[in-house]
Design a protein around this motif. Sequence first.
Motif, short mmCIF file in Angstrom:
data_model
loop_
_atom_site.label_atom_id
_atom_site.label_comp_id
_atom_site.label_asym_id
_atom_site.label_seq_id
_atom_site.Cartn_x
_atom_site.Cartn_y
_atom_site.Cartn_z
N SER A 49 0.62 -0.90 0.04
CA SER A 49 -0.11 0.03 0.31
C SER A 49 1.02 1.70 0.43
O SER A 49 0.30 2.41 -0.22
CB SER A 49 -0.64 0.19 1.29
N GLY A 50 2.05 1.12 0.40
CA GLY A 50 3.32 2.32 0.25
C GLY A 50 2.78 2.73 1.54
O GLY A 50 3.94 3.29 1.52
N ILE A 51 2.57 2.66 2.62
CA ILE A 51 2.48 2.70 4.06
C ILE A 51 3.71 2.72 4.43
O ILE A 51 4.72 3.65 5.39
CB ILE A 51 1.53 2.08 5.09
N CYS A 65 -5.28 3.13 -4.98
CA CYS A 65 -4.99 2.17 -3.53
C CYS A 65 -5.61 2.39 -2.40
O CYS A 65 -4.97 3.38 -1.90
CB CYS A 65 -3.54 1.62 -3.44
N THR A 66 -5.75 1.55 -2.16
CA THR A 66 -6.21 1.73 0.34
C THR A 66 -6.35 0.75 0.20
O THR A 66 -6.08 -0.19 0.00
CB THR A 66 -7.85 2.20 -0.31
N TYR A 67 -5.97 1.27 1.67
CA TYR A 67 -5.56 -0.33 2.73
C TYR A 67 -7.16 0.00 3.49
O TYR A 67 -6.58 0.87 4.24
CB TYR A 67 -4.39 -0.07 3.16
N PRO A 86 -13.35 10.11 2.70
CA PRO A 86 -12.94 10.04 1.32
C PRO A 86 -12.90 10.97 0.32
O PRO A 86 -12.36 11.24 -0.58
CB PRO A 86 -12.27 8.45 1.72
N LEU A 89 -11.69 14.78 -0.24
CA LEU A 89 -10.80 15.04 -0.20
C LEU A 89 -10.54 15.38 -1.34
O LEU A 89 -11.57 15.16 -3.01
CB LEU A 89 -9.71 13.90 -0.50
N LYS A 90 -9.48 16.12 -2.49
CA LYS A 90 -9.58 16.18 -3.55
C LYS A 90 -9.01 15.88 -4.65
O LYS A 90 -10.14 16.28 -5.37
CB LYS A 90 -8.34 17.52 -3.51
N ARG A 91 -9.03 14.50 -4.03
CA ARG A 91 -8.20 13.63 -5.48
C ARG A 91 -10.42 13.19 -5.58
O ARG A 91 -10.20 13.12 -7.42
CB ARG A 91 -7.83 12.55 -4.52
N ARG A 133 -15.74 3.35 4.59
CA ARG A 133 -14.37 4.59 4.47
C ARG A 133 -13.88 3.79 3.07
O ARG A 133 -12.85 4.75 2.15
CB ARG A 133 -13.71 3.92 5.61
N ALA A 134 -13.70 2.49 3.28
CA ALA A 134 -12.14 2.09 1.80
C ALA A 134 -13.17 1.50 0.56
O ALA A 134 -12.61 1.99 -0.56
CB ALA A 134 -11.43 1.00 2.99
N TRP A 137 -15.11 5.01 -1.83
CA TRP A 137 -14.71 5.89 -2.86
C TRP A 137 -14.03 5.29 -4.66
O TRP A 137 -13.90 5.94 -4.77
CB TRP A 137 -13.81 7.04 -2.19
N PHE B 135 -2.89 9.02 4.03
CA PHE B 135 -2.62 8.21 3.20
C PHE B 135 -2.93 7.02 2.34
O PHE B 135 -3.64 7.14 1.48
CB PHE B 135 -0.97 7.57 3.54
N THR B 136 -3.54 5.93 2.77
CA THR B 136 -4.39 5.08 2.74
C THR B 136 -5.97 5.60 2.24
O THR B 136 -6.17 4.51 1.12
CB THR B 136 -4.62 4.43 3.30
N GLU B 143 -3.54 18.30 2.88
CA GLU B 143 -5.03 17.94 3.56
C GLU B 143 -4.44 16.81 4.84
O GLU B 143 -5.78 16.39 6.24
CB GLU B 143 -5.78 16.62 2.39
#
Lengths: 216, 233
Positions: A49-51, A65-67, A86, A89-91, A133-134, A137, B135-136, B143
């Motif tokens: 996930s990149g965490i 991607c979400t975790y 989520p 968010l701007k995304r 929440r995951a 979006w 982040f996830t 933000e």
Amino acid sequence: MSIECKGISKAYKHKQLFHNFTGTFSPGVCNCIVGENGVGKTTLLKIMSGILKPDSGMVTHSGMCTYAGSSPYMLRGTVMDNITYPLMLKRQQGRREQHVVLEMIEQLGLNALKHQEAKTLSAGEKQKVALGRALVWDPEILLLDEPTANIDRSMIEMIEGYLKDYLKQKNRTLVVVSHDYEQVHRLSGVLWEIKHHNFDAIIEKRENNRGLLECR
Amino acid sequence: MDYIVEGIREAIWLIFSGDTEIFGIIVLSLFVSITATTLAVLIGVPLGFYTGIKQFPLKKLYGSVLYTAMGIPPVVIGLVVAILLSRRGPLGQYELLFTPQAMIIAQFCLVLPIVTGILFGTAKDKGREVLELAFTLGANRHESLKLLIKELNAAVLLAIMTAFGRAISEVGAVMLVGGNIRGSTRMMTTYIALNNSMGAYERSIAMAIVLLLISLIINAITQHMTGGKAYVD
Ligand SMILES: Nc1ncnc2c1ncn2[C@@H]1O[C@H](COP(=O)(O)OP(=O)(O)OP(=O)(O)O)[C@@H](O)[C@H]1O
Ligand SMILES: [Mg+2]
């Protein structure tokens, strides 16, 4: 929309987890990761996930991607606030679609709790919120760490159904860590088993998880 | 026992009679402590957040030093500041000793570690979780930071109130660097100490009541702003 690990290595102070792991998690099938406690499943998922940063190697994903973990952090505010977050968010370019959130809450059976302070929820309820929440979006890649660990039986079925529906969409990649072999069986797809091997862990990929269930 | 009751009665009368000396001292004390706290918050909040979240070598040592610094006795801080500001000291040329500015500096040094330490501790434990979640869920840098501040604002409030409470109620540092000069550096606490030693109990009791009221008000504000919940959840 797949997720690819290239030569991933990770070690903690006194423990080598995996060494030079390469693999592609493809879209459209459920990728299940199994393995004993402490073998490094959560670590692998967090790296994907990149965490977490791997010691070496790299992860490439195409798409968002979400975790979601099994003891998720609840934001301050209500269940509703948590699941809406989520989308603010701007995304998401400010798509605050109330009905999407409400639908999600309804499906997860959280309707009666939607105005409750999220931090006061039970473990299973928190996990449902994290899942909502995951999912709300609709990210292209979904990494779930024991998503049904605290969830009751009737709800597990519903969630698994939800995950299967998610995969039916075009270009969606799903990776699930689970200790429940029945569940792995039901979700089918590709099985990744992490095993202790000397001081290392090896990661085996099996296209057909039926074999694994039988030899157990 | 009579002198206590008498003291309290006179104290109340003093407060409501609008004694200009008492009033001036209250204003000065509030001004010095609010300024010192504000400066400490402006620096300590970002510093605590940043060092709490960031991984860096010797972070453990940094944490220990910070937590130790939170407990340095005010008198010691006062002494160090007084030495630095004294005529022969490295900062002597600015002639700040025995001025309100010197008291602001001393209180600032006293509460900076408190603000930084409280936020360091919270950010270290909770900050990572919040940032990972942000982040996830696809939050960008801006933000994520916003979410972090929102999630930890109870800790910020706690830090502000603790720092101000410590500053306003402290005697030793302001006594040393301010000198308790009537009309210029006399604070509530030094006023209490002085009047007590002179046997003017009604005056010290009056000021003690004011100090107590201020603490109560601060507490009420904090309680109200956190919705009566625990400071840091
Ligand atoms: N920050 C850390 N520092 C040191 N060791 C760690 C750290 N995080 C994890 N480990 C160790 O790495 C190993 C793998 O942890 P991980 O959480 O990935 O296991 P897991 O396969 O998810 O286990 P479980 O089935 O219990 O969830 C464990 O032995 C754990 O103790
Ligand atoms: Mg795990």
